[in-house]
Scaffold this motif. Sequence first.
Motif, PDB file in Angstrom:
ATOM      1  N   UNK A   1      52.216  41.819  14.180  1.00 42.54           N
ATOM      2  CA  UNK A   1      51.806  40.866  13.184  1.00 42.54           C
ATOM      3  C   UNK A   1      51.415  41.655  11.939  1.00 42.54           C
ATOM      4  N   UNK A   2      52.102  41.367  10.859  1.00 43.82           N
ATOM      5  CA  UNK A   2      51.840  42.062   9.603  1.00 43.82           C
ATOM      6  C   UNK A   2      51.131  41.105   8.643  1.00 43.82           C
ATOM      7  N   UNK A   3      49.900  41.435   8.286  1.00 43.64           N
ATOM      8  CA  UNK A   3      49.100  40.592   7.391  1.00 43.64           C
ATOM      9  C   UNK A   3      49.382  40.952   5.939  1.00 43.64           C
ATOM     10  N   UNK A   4      49.623  39.950   5.112  1.00 45.22           N
ATOM     11  CA  UNK A   4      49.942  40.217   3.717  1.00 45.22           C
ATOM     12  C   UNK A   4      51.192  41.065   3.612  1.00 45.22           C
ATOM     13  N   UNK A   5      52.207  40.701   4.376  1.00 48.70           N
ATOM     14  CA  UNK A   5      53.404  41.531   4.568  1.00 48.70           C
ATOM     15  C   UNK A   5      54.199  41.795   3.295  1.00 48.70           C
ATOM     16  N   UNK A   6      54.156  40.881   2.362  1.00 48.14           N
ATOM     17  CA  UNK A   6      54.951  41.071   1.145  1.00 48.14           C
ATOM     18  C   UNK A   6      56.420  41.251   1.481  1.00 48.14           C
ATOM     19  N   UNK A   7      57.037  42.237   0.871  1.00 47.09           N
ATOM     20  CA  UNK A   7      58.463  42.492   1.086  1.00 47.09           C
ATOM     21  C   UNK A   7      58.678  43.724   1.960  1.00 47.09           C
ATOM     22  N   UNK A   8      57.737  43.950   2.853  1.00 49.64           N
ATOM     23  CA  UNK A   8      57.815  45.071   3.786  1.00 49.64           C
ATOM     24  C   UNK A   8      59.108  45.012   4.596  1.00 49.64           C
ATOM     25  N   UNK A   9      59.720  46.172   4.829  1.00 56.84           N
ATOM     26  CA  UNK A   9      60.990  46.240   5.562  1.00 56.84           C
ATOM     27  C   UNK A   9      60.836  46.900   6.934  1.00 56.84           C
ATOM     28  N   UNK A  10      59.618  47.016   7.422  1.00 63.35           N
ATOM     29  CA  UNK A  10      59.351  47.719   8.678  1.00 63.35           C
ATOM     30  C   UNK A  10      60.205  47.187   9.833  1.00 63.35           C
ATOM     31  N   UNK A  11      60.280  45.875   9.996  1.00 61.57           N
ATOM     32  CA  UNK A  11      61.063  45.320  11.104  1.00 61.57           C
ATOM     33  C   UNK A  11      62.524  45.751  11.024  1.00 61.57           C
ATOM     34  N   UNK A  12      63.097  45.707   9.845  1.00 61.61           N
ATOM     35  CA  UNK A  12      64.510  46.055   9.694  1.00 61.61           C
ATOM     36  C   UNK A  12      64.751  47.528  10.045  1.00 61.61           C
ATOM     37  N   UNK A  13      63.795  48.374   9.704  1.00 61.03           N
ATOM     38  CA  UNK A  13      63.918  49.793  10.071  1.00 61.03           C
ATOM     39  C   UNK A  13      63.791  49.992  11.575  1.00 61.03           C
ATOM     40  N   UNK A  14      62.879  49.251  12.225  1.00 59.66           N
ATOM     41  CA  UNK A  14      62.765  49.303  13.689  1.00 59.66           C
ATOM     42  C   UNK A  14      64.062  48.853  14.340  1.00 59.66           C
ATOM     43  N   UNK A  15      64.596  47.760  13.860  1.00 60.54           N
ATOM     44  CA  UNK A  15      65.828  47.218  14.440  1.00 60.54           C
ATOM     45  C   UNK A  15      66.964  48.228  14.310  1.00 60.54           C
ATOM     46  N   UNK A  80      49.848  38.034  24.973  1.00 52.25           N
ATOM     47  CA  UNK A  80      50.737  39.198  24.861  1.00 52.25           C
ATOM     48  C   UNK A  80      50.048  40.321  24.091  1.00 52.25           C
ATOM     49  N   UNK A  81      50.335  41.568  24.427  1.00 56.69           N
ATOM     50  CA  UNK A  81      49.794  42.686  23.638  1.00 56.69           C
ATOM     51  C   UNK A  81      50.208  42.522  22.175  1.00 56.69           C
ATOM     52  N   UNK A  82      49.259  42.724  21.276  1.00 59.31           N
ATOM     53  CA  UNK A  82      49.488  42.445  19.857  1.00 59.31           C
ATOM     54  C   UNK A  82      49.026  43.617  18.995  1.00 59.31           C
ATOM     55  N   UNK A 107      38.445  38.243  19.588  1.00 58.91           N
ATOM     56  CA  UNK A 107      38.053  37.191  20.537  1.00 58.91           C
ATOM     57  C   UNK A 107      39.219  36.367  21.069  1.00 58.91           C
ATOM     58  N   UNK A 108      40.211  36.110  20.250  1.00 62.95           N
ATOM     59  CA  UNK A 108      41.290  35.186  20.632  1.00 62.95           C
ATOM     60  C   UNK A 108      42.471  35.875  21.302  1.00 62.95           C
ATOM     61  N   UNK A 109      42.621  37.174  21.082  1.00 70.39           N
ATOM     62  CA  UNK A 109      43.789  37.875  21.618  1.00 70.39           C
ATOM     63  C   UNK A 109      43.379  38.714  22.822  1.00 70.39           C
ATOM     64  N   UNK A 110      44.188  38.642  23.866  1.00 71.75           N
ATOM     65  CA  UNK A 110      43.842  39.336  25.112  1.00 71.75           C
ATOM     66  C   UNK A 110      43.882  40.853  24.949  1.00 71.75           C
ATOM     67  N   UNK A 111      44.909  41.359  24.290  1.00 69.33           N
ATOM     68  CA  UNK A 111      45.074  42.802  24.115  1.00 69.33           C
ATOM     69  C   UNK A 111      45.535  43.047  22.686  1.00 69.33           C
ATOM     70  N   UNK A 112      44.660  43.606  21.857  1.00 72.70           N
ATOM     71  CA  UNK A 112      44.985  43.745  20.435  1.00 72.70           C
ATOM     72  C   UNK A 112      44.608  45.134  19.921  1.00 72.70           C
TER      73      UNK A 112
END
Length: 120
Positions: A1-15, A80-82, A107-112
């Motif tokens: 989960x990317x907060x304030x992601x803007x035009x970040x390309x991290x996912x595309x590089x991972x893929x 899910x791990x986050x 509090x809300x996420x099991x593994x973060x």
Amino acid sequence: MSLGAGFDTRLFRFMDEFDKDLGELKYIDLDLGHVIEEKHRIIENSEVLKEFAGPLRLISCNLNEKFDPVVLGHDFDPQAPTLIIAECCLMYLTAESGDNLISWAGNALKSVTFTSFDPI
């Protein structure tokens, strides 16, 4: 989960790095509505980016407001791990909103894991 992601390309590089196979990963970009709309438009106008955007969820929200229902309404599993990435966005939040965001994650996420890259 990317907060304030803007035009970040991290996912595309991972893929690209993992030959488009990230298993069950869901990648959530949270940002203001106008940013999310423009990012969606850019992806939809690029065959290459569309090919890599499978696990991407673009979610419009203002982090200074309560966003828990917004996130949970987008196929997000709090069990899910986050990994939460806050890259130069916490400085734009009120102190109360920042505290609420971090408390929600704990509090809300099991593994973060919460990672922040903000100037101090």
